[in-house]
Design an enzyme around this catalytic site. Structure first.
Site, PDB file in Angstrom:
ATOM      1  N   GLY A  13      -0.145  -6.184  -7.744  1.00 44.23           N
ATOM      2  CA  GLY A  13      -1.050  -7.304  -7.545  1.00 44.23           C
ATOM      3  C   GLY A  13      -0.520  -8.591  -8.134  1.00 44.23           C
TER       4      GLY A  13
ATOM      5  N   GLY B 195      -4.035  -4.748 -13.044  1.00 46.10           N
ATOM      6  CA  GLY B 195      -5.123  -5.654 -12.758  1.00 46.10           C
ATOM      7  C   GLY B 195      -6.343  -4.888 -12.264  1.00 46.10           C
TER       8      GLY B 195
ATOM      9  CG  ASP C  50      -9.585  -5.332  -6.425  1.00 44.09           C
ATOM     10  OD1 ASP C  50      -8.715  -6.207  -6.425  1.00 44.09           O
ATOM     11  OD2 ASP C  50      -9.419  -4.211  -5.916  1.00 44.09           O
TER      12      ASP C  50
ATOM     13  CE  LYS D  12      -5.970  -0.599 -10.521  1.00 42.60           C
ATOM     14  NZ  LYS D  12      -5.419  -1.948 -10.267  1.00 42.60           N
ATOM     15  N   GLY D  13      -8.095  -1.430  -5.673  1.00 35.19           N
ATOM     16  CA  GLY D  13      -7.728  -0.975  -4.346  1.00 35.19           C
ATOM     17  C   GLY D  13      -7.743  -2.045  -3.287  1.00 35.19           C
TER      18      GLY D  13
ATOM     19  CD  GLU E 224      -2.816  -0.704  -8.387  1.00 35.11           C
ATOM     20  OE1 GLU E 224      -2.435  -1.853  -8.659  1.00 35.11           O
ATOM     21  OE2 GLU E 224      -3.918  -0.463  -7.834  1.00 35.11           O
TER      22      GLU E 224
ATOM     23  CE  LYS F  88      -9.874 -11.007  -8.973  1.00 36.13           C
ATOM     24  NZ  LYS F  88      -8.597 -10.313  -9.067  1.00 36.13           N
TER      25      LYS F  88
END
Length: 212
Positions: free
Chosen positions: A28, A79, A81, A91-92, A100, A118
């Site tokens: 990311g 990181g 989302d 995440k994703g 990850e 975020k």
């Protein structure tokens, strides 16, 4: 300085202060900013990752990188989302969450690096990314629909569904309120699910937030 760059700087400074010789990383734009900050500091560190885009980024900026799992992995930096007040993550968004999670959960410590945009109150305002084996897509989606609405991931310029680096399609699952750890277990028990994008807070050791 942007919040993303501030978070990356803080994480790089802490990695250098702790003197880690090996680190794991995900993927990311925030991870790439973190790697750039490490390179600025001439950090003598070996980066472990299995994600093609991150491997290319390390090579481009001159960091040592390996895809061979190290004997010990003291820390993984990644990181997210979305991060809720209890430290649970989604995440994703970049379709890399399965690779990850394998890195992040294997490390002794898992650090999350994000900017303040975020931080969310309700994790489930966003869909849960789920990687599905392409050979049993229809059957798996049928079961996932018991949890909520399933939408195949698409993007501009890509014909057909978005796929992971492993070649499997990504779907976005819209759910109501769930306990994150329970939802992770339930989704990952569905035949054909490779991995979901829920990362419960008890897996996270540190959250580094950058501010503009």
């Amino acid at each position: 300085m942007s919040g993303k760059r501030d978070a990356a700087r803080k994480a790089a400074e802490e990695v250098c202060r702790r003197g880690f010789e090996v680190i794991g990383v995900g993927a990311g734009t925030t991870v790439e900013a973190f790697l750039e900050e490490l390179a600025k500091r001439d950090a003598d560190v070996l980066v472990f990752t299995t994600i093609p885009g991150t491997i290319d980024a390390c090579r481009r900026i001159g960091l040592n990188v390996t895809t061979i799992p190290p004997e010990e992995l003291p820390v993984a930096i990644d990181g997210a989302d979305a991060v809720d007040p209890d430290g649970n993550l989604l995440k994703g968004g970049g379709a890399c969450h399965s690779l990850e999670k394998a890195i992040d959960y294997t490390a002794d410590e898992f650090w999350v690096v994000v900017d303040e945009s975020k931080l969310v109150e309700n994790l489930w305002e966003l869909p849960v990314p789920v990687e599905v084996l392409r050979g049993c897509y229809g059957l798996t989606v049928r079961v996932l629909e018991e949890f909520g609405e399933v939408r195949p991931r698409t993007c501009d310029g890509k014909y057909g569904p978005v796929v992971s680096d492993s070649g499997n399609p990504i779907v976005d699952l819209h759910v109501d309120e769930w306990d994150p750890a329970e939802l992770e277990r339930e989704l990952n028990s569905v035949p054909g699910v490779v991995e979901c994008g829920v990362f419960p807070g008890d897996k996270v050791d540190r959250i580094i937030v950058g501010r503009s």
